[in-house]
Design a protein around this motif. Sequence first.
Motif, PDB file in Angstrom:
ATOM      1  N   SER A 165      45.878  -0.985  -2.093  1.00 43.47           N
ATOM      2  CA  SER A 165      46.221   0.587  -2.771  1.00 43.47           C
ATOM      3  C   SER A 165      46.838   1.399  -1.790  1.00 43.47           C
ATOM      4  O   SER A 165      45.804   1.158  -0.824  1.00 43.47           O
ATOM      5  N   GLY A 167      47.539   4.394  -1.716  1.00 46.42           N
ATOM      6  CA  GLY A 167      47.000   6.218  -2.423  1.00 46.42           C
ATOM      7  C   GLY A 167      47.998   6.146  -3.511  1.00 46.42           C
ATOM      8  O   GLY A 167      49.097   6.377  -3.513  1.00 46.42           O
ATOM      9  N   SER A 168      48.003   8.148  -3.438  1.00 45.29           N
ATOM     10  CA  SER A 168      49.031   8.486  -3.550  1.00 45.29           C
ATOM     11  C   SER A 168      49.901   9.075  -2.602  1.00 45.29           C
ATOM     12  O   SER A 168      49.905   9.012  -0.990  1.00 45.29           O
ATOM     13  N   GLU A 170      50.622  11.824  -1.275  1.00 44.68           N
ATOM     14  CA  GLU A 170      50.136  13.102  -0.603  1.00 44.68           C
ATOM     15  C   GLU A 170      49.174  12.697   0.381  1.00 44.68           C
ATOM     16  O   GLU A 170      49.129  12.218   1.982  1.00 44.68           O
ATOM     17  N   ASP A 228      42.931   8.780  -1.512  1.00 49.05           N
ATOM     18  CA  ASP A 228      42.299   9.650  -2.512  1.00 49.05           C
ATOM     19  C   ASP A 228      41.424   9.073  -3.194  1.00 49.05           C
ATOM     20  O   ASP A 228      41.574   7.987  -3.722  1.00 49.05           O
ATOM     21  N   GLU A 230      40.808   9.606  -6.811  1.00 49.49           N
ATOM     22  CA  GLU A 230      41.796   8.682  -7.798  1.00 49.49           C
ATOM     23  C   GLU A 230      42.645   7.312  -7.599  1.00 49.49           C
ATOM     24  O   GLU A 230      41.947   6.704  -8.166  1.00 49.49           O
ATOM     25  N   SER A 231      42.807   7.218  -6.363  1.00 47.32           N
ATOM     26  CA  SER A 231      43.365   6.175  -6.213  1.00 47.32           C
ATOM     27  C   SER A 231      42.603   5.032  -5.489  1.00 47.32           C
ATOM     28  O   SER A 231      42.341   3.899  -6.085  1.00 47.32           O
ATOM     29  N   ASN A 263      53.356   3.472  -5.070  1.00 46.23           N
ATOM     30  CA  ASN A 263      52.450   3.963  -4.857  1.00 46.23           C
ATOM     31  C   ASN A 263      51.138   3.898  -5.807  1.00 46.23           C
ATOM     32  O   ASN A 263      51.449   2.701  -6.310  1.00 46.23           O
ATOM     33  N   LYS A 264      49.743   3.895  -5.120  1.00 46.57           N
ATOM     34  CA  LYS A 264      48.917   3.182  -5.687  1.00 46.57           C
ATOM     35  C   LYS A 264      48.526   2.008  -5.492  1.00 46.57           C
ATOM     36  O   LYS A 264      48.841   0.845  -4.683  1.00 46.57           O
ATOM     37  N   ASP A 287      54.925   6.005 -10.264  1.00 48.57           N
ATOM     38  CA  ASP A 287      54.258   6.452 -10.779  1.00 48.57           C
ATOM     39  C   ASP A 287      55.127   8.287 -10.962  1.00 48.57           C
ATOM     40  O   ASP A 287      55.638   8.900 -11.838  1.00 48.57           O
TER      41      ASP A 287
END
Length: 424
Positions: A165, A167-168, A170, A228, A230-231, A263-264, A287
């Motif tokens: 992953s 991640g986002s 950011e 993050d 969520e990820s 991402n992710k 995404d």
Amino acid sequence: MKTLQAIRGMPDILPVDTESWQWLEQKVRNLVQSYGYQEIRMPILESTHLFARSIGEVTDIVEKEMYTFADRNGDSLTLRPEGTAGCVRAAIQNNLISTPQRLWYQGPMFRHERPQKGRLRQFQQIGLEAFGVATPDADAELIALSARLWRELGVADVVELQLNSIGSLEARATYKAALVEYLSKHQADLDEDSQRRLQTNPLRILDSKNAGTQELLNNAPNLHDFLDDESANDFARLRTLLDSVGVHYKVNPKLVRGLDYYNKTVFEWVTTELGAQGTICAGGRYDGLVAQLGGKTTPGVGFAMGLERVLLLLAAQGITAPRSAPLAFGVGVGEAGEKACFTGIEALRNDLPQHDIRLNTGGGSFKAQMKRADKSGARVALIWGDSEAENDTVTLKFLRDDEPQKTVASALLTQELERISNTM
């Protein structure tokens, strides 16, 4: 006059090989359609701006590998180097992403690279793109589909799923800053490509093939420490789902993929059977790409596989496509026999459209025609001579089965061939 040659890295696919291609393509087509994917066909030429916006202007693909030219109107066009950007463009333009959508495509991609085994300038890909679902079950299903394909092809034991992953956007920006800060202290020890990427695309340094650079990266900041919540939660959920269906994987924190839109989730199916070109299928989540290209914010996930590399892997494992052969081959001797043969074979093609039935053309002696019949691989030669033409019969000579030659009435020929085909 100099003999004309194909462009280097853009080979012909000859009839001796196309049967293997068709077999593999049909396997994939049947599988993806059983998962609800519908085929879309996009042009091979797109606006150059599409790839600069999606892939990233400082990626190797855009900077060094694309076939780009100005057309007569002065517009910059590019032969597609990958399929996702064009698929997203088509989905936005034709309003295909207002609801969850599963699309697949097939065709040639183009990159100006140094040709070698498993790496061509024109290469064939099959790609899958799923729009409209943000949860990791979509990622898991896509990966499970690819795992099922390897099982069906018989290569599951020689491929490995590498998973990560990133991640986002950011979180990745924060990690990128930390990575650049660390590597800047060791810039002189980086390989030449990594020194260049340090200022343009530093995440690509993570998958450098240089041993010295990889040794430096052992002490670099870990991408997973910057994920993050969520990820991180989505990645954990993805792994749980893959575990639940027995899809084995290796978490590779250095796997980032070479395209800016991810991402992710990112993943690659790799093998050690093909030398340096060991990635046979790769993809991930993107995404932000639909919005980036002018559509509404829509999650997406997909992958692409290189058909040349999959075929090389199958060959390395001794796996070959089942060879098809005609059921029958028509032989005509004499003027009346040739006419009866022609009309008889065409009638059989009407009655038995599911079978491959061949016709000798160009005349030739009986011996020469029988050689052609045998070389075709046909089960039986159907022979019409003057006698058969006069008596409305046909002689059957079995080329593969231990059956005696026989002569039957023309009206019974279809029935006789159905009997032969049922014994295959």
